[in-house]
Design a protein around this motif. Sequence first.
Motif, PDB file in Angstrom:
ATOM      1  N   SER A   3      28.890 -37.360 -78.574  1.00 50.85           N
ATOM      2  CA  SER A   3      28.923 -36.803 -77.217  1.00 50.85           C
ATOM      3  C   SER A   3      28.429 -35.362 -77.182  1.00 50.85           C
ATOM      4  O   SER A   3      27.772 -34.952 -76.220  1.00 50.85           O
ATOM      5  CB  SER A   3      30.348 -36.902 -76.661  1.00 50.85           C
ATOM      6  N   VAL A   4      28.743 -34.577 -78.223  1.00 56.39           N
ATOM      7  CA  VAL A   4      28.288 -33.180 -78.262  1.00 56.39           C
ATOM      8  C   VAL A   4      26.769 -33.122 -78.368  1.00 56.39           C
ATOM      9  O   VAL A   4      26.108 -32.346 -77.659  1.00 56.39           O
ATOM     10  CB  VAL A   4      28.939 -32.425 -79.434  1.00 56.39           C
ATOM     11  N   ALA A   7      25.202 -34.044 -75.084  1.00 55.83           N
ATOM     12  CA  ALA A   7      25.283 -32.945 -74.122  1.00 55.83           C
ATOM     13  C   ALA A   7      24.198 -31.910 -74.384  1.00 55.83           C
ATOM     14  O   ALA A   7      23.554 -31.417 -73.450  1.00 55.83           O
ATOM     15  CB  ALA A   7      26.666 -32.299 -74.184  1.00 55.83           C
ATOM     16  N   HIS A   8      23.990 -31.568 -75.660  1.00 52.74           N
ATOM     17  CA  HIS A   8      22.938 -30.603 -75.999  1.00 52.74           C
ATOM     18  C   HIS A   8      21.557 -31.173 -75.661  1.00 52.74           C
ATOM     19  O   HIS A   8      20.679 -30.430 -75.192  1.00 52.74           O
ATOM     20  CB  HIS A   8      23.013 -30.246 -77.483  1.00 52.74           C
ATOM     21  N   GLU A 296      36.545 -31.551 -79.051  1.00 54.26           N
ATOM     22  CA  GLU A 296      35.179 -32.031 -78.856  1.00 54.26           C
ATOM     23  C   GLU A 296      34.695 -31.811 -77.421  1.00 54.26           C
ATOM     24  O   GLU A 296      33.518 -31.518 -77.189  1.00 54.26           O
ATOM     25  CB  GLU A 296      35.092 -33.514 -79.202  1.00 54.26           C
ATOM     26  N   TRP A 297      35.611 -31.933 -76.448  1.00 56.84           N
ATOM     27  CA  TRP A 297      35.188 -31.796 -75.056  1.00 56.84           C
ATOM     28  C   TRP A 297      34.666 -30.387 -74.755  1.00 56.84           C
ATOM     29  O   TRP A 297      33.811 -30.217 -73.882  1.00 56.84           O
ATOM     30  CB  TRP A 297      36.344 -32.141 -74.107  1.00 56.84           C
ATOM     31  N   GLY A 299      32.931 -28.581 -76.907  1.00 58.91           N
ATOM     32  CA  GLY A 299      31.564 -28.610 -77.404  1.00 58.91           C
ATOM     33  C   GLY A 299      30.617 -29.288 -76.440  1.00 58.91           C
ATOM     34  O   GLY A 299      29.427 -28.956 -76.380  1.00 58.91           O
ATOM     35  N   VAL A 300      31.136 -30.233 -75.670  1.00 64.49           N
ATOM     36  CA  VAL A 300      30.332 -30.893 -74.640  1.00 64.49           C
ATOM     37  C   VAL A 300      30.173 -29.988 -73.421  1.00 64.49           C
ATOM     38  O   VAL A 300      29.101 -29.935 -72.804  1.00 64.49           O
ATOM     39  CB  VAL A 300      30.984 -32.230 -74.227  1.00 64.49           C
TER      40      VAL A 300
END
Length: 353
Positions: A3-4, A7-8, A296-297, A299-300
């Motif tokens: 997911s990260v 997002a990037h 982790e969220w 990082g997203v």
Amino acid sequence: MGSVLRAHFWCQGVAMPIISLIGLVGNIAMIIKYSNRKRKRLMDHLMLTICIFDMVTLLMIFDNFTLSYLMNSIGLEYPEISTFLSPYSLFLASMSIYGSIYGTLCLSLERYLLVTNMRLHEKLTVLTIVLPIVIFSIISNLHRLFMLSTKCLDMVEENDSGSGFKYEDTEDNISGEQSLFCEEGKRLILSATELRYDRHAAIASLLFSCFNIIVPFVLVTVLNILSYREIRRILVSWGSNSTNPGALLKKHDLDLCLRTVYAVFIFGVCHGTRIIPNGYEMWMMFTQENIHQWSEWVGVFIPITHMLIAVACSLNYFVYYGVYGKVFKSNTVENEEAGNTIQMLTHEEEINC
């Protein structure tokens, strides 16, 4: 793809290049438009200030986030000189964001004084309203120059900035050629300083950032509401069917207040989201021993905030051109007479009060 990474990819690899390009073209067009005006009003100088700050912000975040990601994703080396200049370009980005925020606030203040206190408005000059924006934006971000630095590490070493956002030893920090700044076998990376590791200093910086988002947003909202109410009051006193040139211009001002709501909305959404990761980091520093491991969220969410900053700097062009460019593009004699009428009526109202 996690997911990260997704997002990037979507934020920094897809959305930000498009948004930044549109924003740069728009802001350059606005700068040319307002620079070529023969008779510049205070509003024109404020518009130029906001556009310049927005353009610098777009350039800096494109270089630090989008360009590095794109070059890494296609296997190219991120220029070592860009890594060396990263602490300074990030300082410029933060300074320009503050300049854009407080430029918007001063623009709302200028509009408010124009309809409520003409005498005070006439005393305002470029130096008294634009120069403080620039000085404050620089001074309030000087501490950021001491929170990030560059250093040379062996190829086998890894680096964590200690802020939750990792400046990892990936290809974007590596130069295959001889390093200009490091010995052979080492590479230049971006790293957090001891000041960035310090909990009290970091929390103070984060609180100050939140303050400079919330307070200007509230003030911009209040000033626009007060301006709208004052213009409505004047129009009601003159009569809705008035053909007075001053009344016509006041209706234009009313339209400005209504359409500036878009700018306030963009301001709140795009800049307000930065409070979330800032608040999370402050919570981590207060409650956790290990402040290096973020959820982790977050990082997203971080690349999303970068994208929204680019959105704010780009959409300002469309909002401001729609609000100010079309309404005030005419410099006819009628508008000048209307302005003189408003000044005369405003002075009369002040004397009667």
